[in-house]
Motif scaffolding. Structure first.
Motif, PDB file in Angstrom:
ATOM      1  N   LEU A  82      10.659   3.643  -3.513  1.00 45.71           N
ATOM      2  CA  LEU A  82      11.174   5.107  -4.493  1.00 45.71           C
ATOM      3  C   LEU A  82      10.323   5.987  -4.149  1.00 45.71           C
ATOM      4  O   LEU A  82      10.706   7.330  -4.089  1.00 45.71           O
ATOM      5  CB  LEU A  82      11.382   4.416  -5.776  1.00 45.71           C
ATOM      6  N   LEU A  83       8.988   5.811  -4.231  1.00 44.15           N
ATOM      7  CA  LEU A  83       8.084   7.159  -4.221  1.00 44.15           C
ATOM      8  C   LEU A  83       8.065   7.579  -2.818  1.00 44.15           C
ATOM      9  O   LEU A  83       7.845   9.031  -2.601  1.00 44.15           O
ATOM     10  CB  LEU A  83       6.634   6.543  -4.624  1.00 44.15           C
ATOM     11  N   ARG A  84       8.338   6.699  -1.808  1.00 46.50           N
ATOM     12  CA  ARG A  84       8.312   7.459  -0.133  1.00 46.50           C
ATOM     13  C   ARG A  84       9.732   8.108  -0.556  1.00 46.50           C
ATOM     14  O   ARG A  84       9.733   9.394   0.393  1.00 46.50           O
ATOM     15  CB  ARG A  84       8.256   6.283   0.524  1.00 46.50           C
ATOM     16  N   GLY A  95      -9.411  20.228  -4.332  1.00 48.35           N
ATOM     17  CA  GLY A  95      -8.752  21.232  -3.465  1.00 48.35           C
ATOM     18  C   GLY A  95      -7.673  20.553  -2.551  1.00 48.35           C
ATOM     19  O   GLY A  95      -7.288  21.136  -1.409  1.00 48.35           O
ATOM     20  N   ARG A  96      -7.357  19.264  -2.888  1.00 47.65           N
ATOM     21  CA  ARG A  96      -6.532  18.727  -2.182  1.00 47.65           C
ATOM     22  C   ARG A  96      -5.349  18.267  -3.087  1.00 47.65           C
ATOM     23  O   ARG A  96      -5.201  17.272  -3.814  1.00 47.65           O
ATOM     24  CB  ARG A  96      -7.079  17.383  -1.474  1.00 47.65           C
ATOM     25  N   PRO A  97      -4.401  18.962  -3.448  1.00 47.49           N
ATOM     26  CA  PRO A  97      -3.338  18.703  -4.584  1.00 47.49           C
ATOM     27  C   PRO A  97      -2.310  17.578  -3.877  1.00 47.49           C
ATOM     28  O   PRO A  97      -2.491  17.523  -2.679  1.00 47.49           O
ATOM     29  CB  PRO A  97      -2.591  20.152  -4.638  1.00 47.49           C
ATOM     30  N   PRO A  98      -1.828  16.912  -4.924  1.00 44.75           N
ATOM     31  CA  PRO A  98      -0.905  15.836  -4.422  1.00 44.75           C
ATOM     32  C   PRO A  98       0.177  16.284  -3.793  1.00 44.75           C
ATOM     33  O   PRO A  98       0.660  17.451  -4.083  1.00 44.75           O
ATOM     34  CB  PRO A  98      -0.644  15.240  -5.763  1.00 44.75           C
ATOM     35  N   LEU A  99       0.758  15.454  -3.041  1.00 43.74           N
ATOM     36  CA  LEU A  99       2.179  15.830  -2.025  1.00 43.74           C
ATOM     37  C   LEU A  99       1.651  16.562  -0.740  1.00 43.74           C
ATOM     38  O   LEU A  99       2.387  16.559   0.272  1.00 43.74           O
ATOM     39  CB  LEU A  99       3.114  16.377  -2.988  1.00 43.74           C
ATOM     40  N   GLY A 100       0.530  17.227  -0.906  1.00 45.77           N
ATOM     41  CA  GLY A 100      -0.041  17.940   0.357  1.00 45.77           C
ATOM     42  C   GLY A 100       1.089  18.935   0.737  1.00 45.77           C
ATOM     43  O   GLY A 100       1.183  19.256   1.874  1.00 45.77           O
ATOM     44  N   GLU A 157       0.808  -1.077   0.065  1.00 44.43           N
ATOM     45  CA  GLU A 157       0.030  -0.094   0.004  1.00 44.43           C
ATOM     46  C   GLU A 157       0.765   1.178  -0.109  1.00 44.43           C
ATOM     47  O   GLU A 157       1.764   1.484   0.667  1.00 44.43           O
ATOM     48  CB  GLU A 157      -0.976   0.018   1.237  1.00 44.43           C
ATOM     49  N   TYR A 158       0.445   2.316  -0.680  1.00 46.54           N
ATOM     50  CA  TYR A 158       1.112   3.511  -0.821  1.00 46.54           C
ATOM     51  C   TYR A 158      -0.071   4.515  -0.826  1.00 46.54           C
ATOM     52  O   TYR A 158      -0.733   4.562  -1.843  1.00 46.54           O
ATOM     53  CB  TYR A 158       2.126   3.605  -2.008  1.00 46.54           C
ATOM     54  N   GLU A 159       0.118   5.440   0.015  1.00 45.01           N
ATOM     55  CA  GLU A 159      -0.694   6.501   0.230  1.00 45.01           C
ATOM     56  C   GLU A 159      -0.082   7.527  -0.318  1.00 45.01           C
ATOM     57  O   GLU A 159       0.950   8.108  -0.107  1.00 45.01           O
ATOM     58  CB  GLU A 159      -1.012   6.814   1.702  1.00 45.01           C
ATOM     59  N   LEU A 160      -0.953   8.605  -1.298  1.00 48.64           N
ATOM     60  CA  LEU A 160      -0.378   9.627  -1.875  1.00 48.64           C
ATOM     61  C   LEU A 160      -0.560  10.689  -1.248  1.00 48.64           C
ATOM     62  O   LEU A 160      -1.766  11.136  -0.734  1.00 48.64           O
ATOM     63  CB  LEU A 160      -1.090   9.676  -3.152  1.00 48.64           C
ATOM     64  N   PRO A 161       0.484  11.502  -0.545  1.00 43.87           N
ATOM     65  CA  PRO A 161       0.306  12.505   0.329  1.00 43.87           C
ATOM     66  C   PRO A 161      -0.949  13.468  -0.259  1.00 43.87           C
ATOM     67  O   PRO A 161      -0.716  13.896  -1.267  1.00 43.87           O
ATOM     68  CB  PRO A 161       1.797  13.008   0.521  1.00 43.87           C
ATOM     69  N   GLY A 162      -1.367  13.990   0.917  1.00 46.35           N
ATOM     70  CA  GLY A 162      -2.402  15.086   0.495  1.00 46.35           C
ATOM     71  C   GLY A 162      -3.544  14.764   0.020  1.00 46.35           C
ATOM     72  O   GLY A 162      -4.632  15.468  -0.278  1.00 46.35           O
ATOM     73  N   MET A 197      -5.967   8.876  -1.628  1.00 48.97           N
ATOM     74  CA  MET A 197      -5.897   7.968  -2.532  1.00 48.97           C
ATOM     75  C   MET A 197      -4.716   6.994  -2.102  1.00 48.97           C
ATOM     76  O   MET A 197      -3.631   7.287  -1.460  1.00 48.97           O
ATOM     77  CB  MET A 197      -5.282   8.557  -3.971  1.00 48.97           C
ATOM     78  N   VAL A 198      -4.971   5.582  -2.289  1.00 56.19           N
ATOM     79  CA  VAL A 198      -4.157   4.385  -1.763  1.00 56.19           C
ATOM     80  C   VAL A 198      -3.847   3.361  -2.908  1.00 56.19           C
ATOM     81  O   VAL A 198      -4.907   3.059  -3.384  1.00 56.19           O
ATOM     82  CB  VAL A 198      -4.684   3.755  -0.753  1.00 56.19           C
ATOM     83  N   PHE A 199      -2.778   3.378  -3.161  1.00 56.75           N
ATOM     84  CA  PHE A 199      -2.228   2.420  -4.483  1.00 56.75           C
ATOM     85  C   PHE A 199      -1.815   1.004  -3.750  1.00 56.75           C
ATOM     86  O   PHE A 199      -1.203   1.171  -2.598  1.00 56.75           O
ATOM     87  CB  PHE A 199      -1.425   3.029  -5.131  1.00 56.75           C
TER      88      PHE A 199
END
Length: 206
Positions: free
Chosen positions: A63-65, A89-94, A44-49, A52-54
């Motif tokens: 690598l992404l972390r 209103g919630r851009p990726p990476l937060g 599981e990888y949670e996209l900050p901000g 979404m969970v991939f």
């Protein structure tokens, strides 16, 4: 001060989205094939901000972390912003997000908005993002903004998530770069199921 980097998923023939991308079809026709690796693993990888969970491979997740830990601001373009509907209103990476635009969308410009709209070009947006990021890096999204950063000599690193598919058309990552050769060092290679992660350092001439 951190690096200015772009990181995008690309087909083998150079496209980051299929043809006819729009708010109704954000990845374009056939573009969903670029992101099958986001749901083909067990980690599981949670996209900050975001919410979404991939489910991706351990190699991709590590690598992404690693990349997300280094990023303190995000620069993108108005077209990408519109296609993504402002990410709700919630851009990726937060992180503080700067949108290069000719006109400011009033519905997003009020107090408390997570976006800063920059009307004096990509150089101004990157400069503001650097100040906001402090010692951390600046992530550059959108092909057009990455191209402008490369041409202006603003980009330090290029991360490409290379997917084994030929889209045949769509939005190209590398074009409109002028005529001078742009030299890269690397790559650092991380192989993962369904995607190969490549990291290049941009050589600054002079």
């Amino acid at each position: 001060m951190g690096k200015v980097s772009t990181g995008l998923t690309m087909s083998l023939d150079g496209f980051i989205a299929g043809p006819n991308d729009s708010p109704e079809l954000p990845l374009g026709e056939g573009g969903e094939r670029l992101f099958e690796w986001y749901s083909s693993g067990e980690t599981e990888y949670e996209l900050p901000g975001t919410d979404m969970v991939f489910k991706i491979s351990p190699q991709s997740a590590d690598l992404l972390r690693e990349v997300e830990r280094t990023m303190g601001a995000f620069v993108t373009g108005r077209r990408t912003f519109d296609i993504a509907n402002g990410w709700g209103g919630r851009p990726p990476l937060g992180v503080p997000t700067f949108v290069v635009t000719h006109t400011v969308p009033e519905e997003w410009a009020g107090e408390g908005s997570p976006f800063t709209f920059v009307t004096d070009g990509v150089e101004g947006a990157v400069e503001q993002a650097k100040r906001a990021a402090g010692d951390r890096g600046v992530a550059v999204g959108a092909a057009s903004i990455a191209q402008q950063c490369i041409e202006a000599g603003l980009l330090d690193e290029i991360h490409v998530n290379l997917v084994p598919v030929l889209l045949g058309g769509g939005v190209r990552l590398f074009e409109h770069l002028g005529t001078a050769p742009i030299r890269l060092e690397g790559p650092r290679v991380v192989e993962a199921p369904g995607v190969t992660h490549l990291t290049f350092h941009v050589v600054k001439e002079g």
